[in-house]
Design an enzyme around this catalytic site. Structure first.
Site, PDB file in Angstrom:
ATOM      1  N   HIS A   1     -15.311  -6.326  -1.710  1.00 21.08           N
ATOM      2  CA  HIS A   1     -15.570  -7.181  -1.906  1.00 21.08           C
ATOM      3  C   HIS A   1     -15.844  -8.768  -1.426  1.00 21.08           C
ATOM      4  CE1 HIS A   1     -11.219  -6.371  -3.690  1.00 21.08           C
ATOM      5  NE2 HIS A   1     -11.001  -6.430  -2.539  1.00 21.08           N
TER       6      HIS A   1
ATOM      7  N   ASN B   1     -12.755   4.205  -1.522  1.00 27.14           N
ATOM      8  CA  ASN B   1     -12.476   2.926  -1.599  1.00 27.14           C
ATOM      9  C   ASN B   1     -12.883   1.818   0.185  1.00 27.14           C
ATOM     10  OD1 ASN B   1     -10.576   1.294  -1.386  1.00 27.14           O
ATOM     11  ND2 ASN B   1      -8.662   2.006  -1.011  1.00 27.14           N
TER      12      ASN B   1
ATOM     13  N   TYR C   1       0.845  -1.175  -0.171  1.00 26.21           N
ATOM     14  CA  TYR C   1       0.229   0.254  -0.159  1.00 26.21           C
ATOM     15  C   TYR C   1       1.008   1.447  -0.073  1.00 26.21           C
ATOM     16  CZ  TYR C   1      -3.607  -3.452   0.704  1.00 26.21           C
ATOM     17  OH  TYR C   1      -5.134  -4.173   0.826  1.00 26.21           O
TER      18      TYR C   1
ATOM     19  N   ASP D   1     -25.707  -2.054  -2.777  1.00 25.82           N
ATOM     20  CA  ASP D   1     -27.712  -1.814  -2.809  1.00 25.82           C
ATOM     21  C   ASP D   1     -26.979   0.017  -2.875  1.00 25.82           C
ATOM     22  OD1 ASP D   1     -28.226  -3.717  -3.583  1.00 25.82           O
ATOM     23  OD2 ASP D   1     -28.988  -4.381  -1.456  1.00 25.82           O
TER      24      ASP D   1
ATOM     25  N   ARG E   1      -9.550 -11.485  -3.867  1.00 29.05           N
ATOM     26  CA  ARG E   1     -10.064  -9.794  -4.006  1.00 29.05           C
ATOM     27  C   ARG E   1     -10.605  -9.911  -5.570  1.00 29.05           C
ATOM     28  NH1 ARG E   1      -7.438  -8.543   0.268  1.00 29.05           N
ATOM     29  NH2 ARG E   1      -6.017  -9.421   1.253  1.00 29.05           N
TER      30      ARG E   1
ATOM     31  N   HIS F   1      -9.181   1.937  -5.443  1.00 29.01           N
ATOM     32  CA  HIS F   1      -7.875   0.704  -4.848  1.00 29.01           C
ATOM     33  C   HIS F   1      -6.629   1.655  -4.659  1.00 29.01           C
ATOM     34  CE1 HIS F   1     -11.086  -1.489  -4.195  1.00 29.01           C
ATOM     35  NE2 HIS F   1     -11.702  -1.686  -5.549  1.00 29.01           N
ATOM     36  N   LEU F   2      -5.280   1.400  -3.796  1.00 29.87           N
ATOM     37  CA  LEU F   2      -3.769   1.417  -4.127  1.00 29.87           C
ATOM     38  C   LEU F   2      -3.677   0.675  -4.975  1.00 29.87           C
ATOM     39  CD1 LEU F   2      -4.412   2.392  -0.190  1.00 29.87           C
ATOM     40  CD2 LEU F   2      -2.908   3.578  -1.399  1.00 29.87           C
ATOM     41  N   SER F   3      -3.995  -0.643  -4.260  1.00 33.98           N
ATOM     42  CA  SER F   3      -3.310  -1.529  -5.348  1.00 33.98           C
ATOM     43  C   SER F   3      -4.535  -1.966  -6.045  1.00 33.98           C
ATOM     44  CB  SER F   3      -3.196  -2.245  -4.301  1.00 33.98           C
ATOM     45  OG  SER F   3      -4.446  -3.610  -3.970  1.00 33.98           O
TER      46      SER F   3
HETATM   47  C1  DQA Z   1      -7.555  -1.761  -0.667  1.00 33.57           C
HETATM   48  C2  DQA Z   1      -7.675  -2.959  -1.745  1.00 33.57           C
HETATM   49  C3  DQA Z   1      -9.240  -4.374  -0.785  1.00 33.57           C
HETATM   50  O1  DQA Z   1      -8.911  -5.970  -1.384  1.00 33.57           O
HETATM   51  C4  DQA Z   1      -7.634  -4.100   0.544  1.00 33.57           C
HETATM   52  O2  DQA Z   1      -9.469  -5.160   1.035  1.00 33.57           O
HETATM   53  C5  DQA Z   1      -8.145  -3.101   0.734  1.00 33.57           C
HETATM   54  C6  DQA Z   1      -7.374  -2.153   0.273  1.00 33.57           C
HETATM   55  C7  DQA Z   1      -6.410  -1.290  -1.694  1.00 33.57           C
HETATM   56  O3  DQA Z   1      -6.913   0.042  -1.621  1.00 33.57           O
HETATM   57  O4  DQA Z   1      -5.494  -1.952  -2.423  1.00 33.57           O
HETATM   58  O5  DQA Z   1      -8.238  -3.350   2.484  1.00 33.57           O
HETATM   59  O6  DQA Z   1      -8.752  -1.317  -1.773  1.00 33.57           O
END
Ligand code: DQA
Length: 144
Positions: A82, A76, A24, A89, A113, A102-104
């Site tokens: 997931h 985010n 991250y 909803d 994921r 998402h960062l990743s």
């Molecule tokens: C995340 C990716 C998700 O899979 C993970 O559970 C996170 C961070 C991201 O920002 O990369 O908590 O949302």
């Protein structure tokens, strides 16, 4: 009054900076908020930046974004991405466009994921650019 964009962050993102930095990065959530606020200010837009570890808060805030007349939401949802039909909803219940952040890049990580409930209703997804994913999503929201 200036347009407002909500930036909503889910569980464990308060730990950024020390949380799995190899995945991250080193930026804290405050660092990310500061950069987004600077960028939004230049564009004449206000940012309402929040984080919660509780699913219901994120749902309430999605509803609140609509009530506040927000131009967009950057979301985010972290791990709830997931798992949460209720967040899906909530996104469907509002007319405000929601951008998934998402960062990743979850698609490049564990199979659990790969599926995103948020993605079923999000206008676009910005993932895999570290903290820059938020800025890319803000650029997209500013173009609305
Ligand atoms: C995340 C990716 C998700 O899979 C993970 O559970 C996170 C961070 C991201 O920002 O990369 O908590 O949302």
């Amino acid at each position: 009054m200036a347009d407002i964009i909500f930036v909503l962050n889910g569980p464990n993102l308060n730990m950024l900076g020390t949380r799995e930095p190899e995945i991250y990065g080193m930026d804290t959530l405050d660092d990310i908020a500061g950069r987004l606020e600077d960028k939004a200010r230049e564009a004449g837009v206000d940012i309402d930046f929040r984080q919660s570890n509780h699913e219901g808060h994120l749902i309430d805030w999605l509803h609140e974004a609509q009530a506040a007349g927000a131009k967009a939401v950057l979301l985010n949802a972290a791990g709830f991405t997931h798992t949460s039909i209720a967040i899906l909803d909530a996104i469907k219940a509002i007319k405000v466009p929601v951008f998934e952040v998402h960062l990743s890049d979850p698609q490049q990580r564990e199979p659990f994921r790969h599926f995103s409930y948020v993605g079923l209703a999000a206008k676009a997804v910005f993932a895999g650019h570290g903290a820059n994913s938020y800025e890319l999503a803000l650029d997209a929201a500013l173009q609305l």
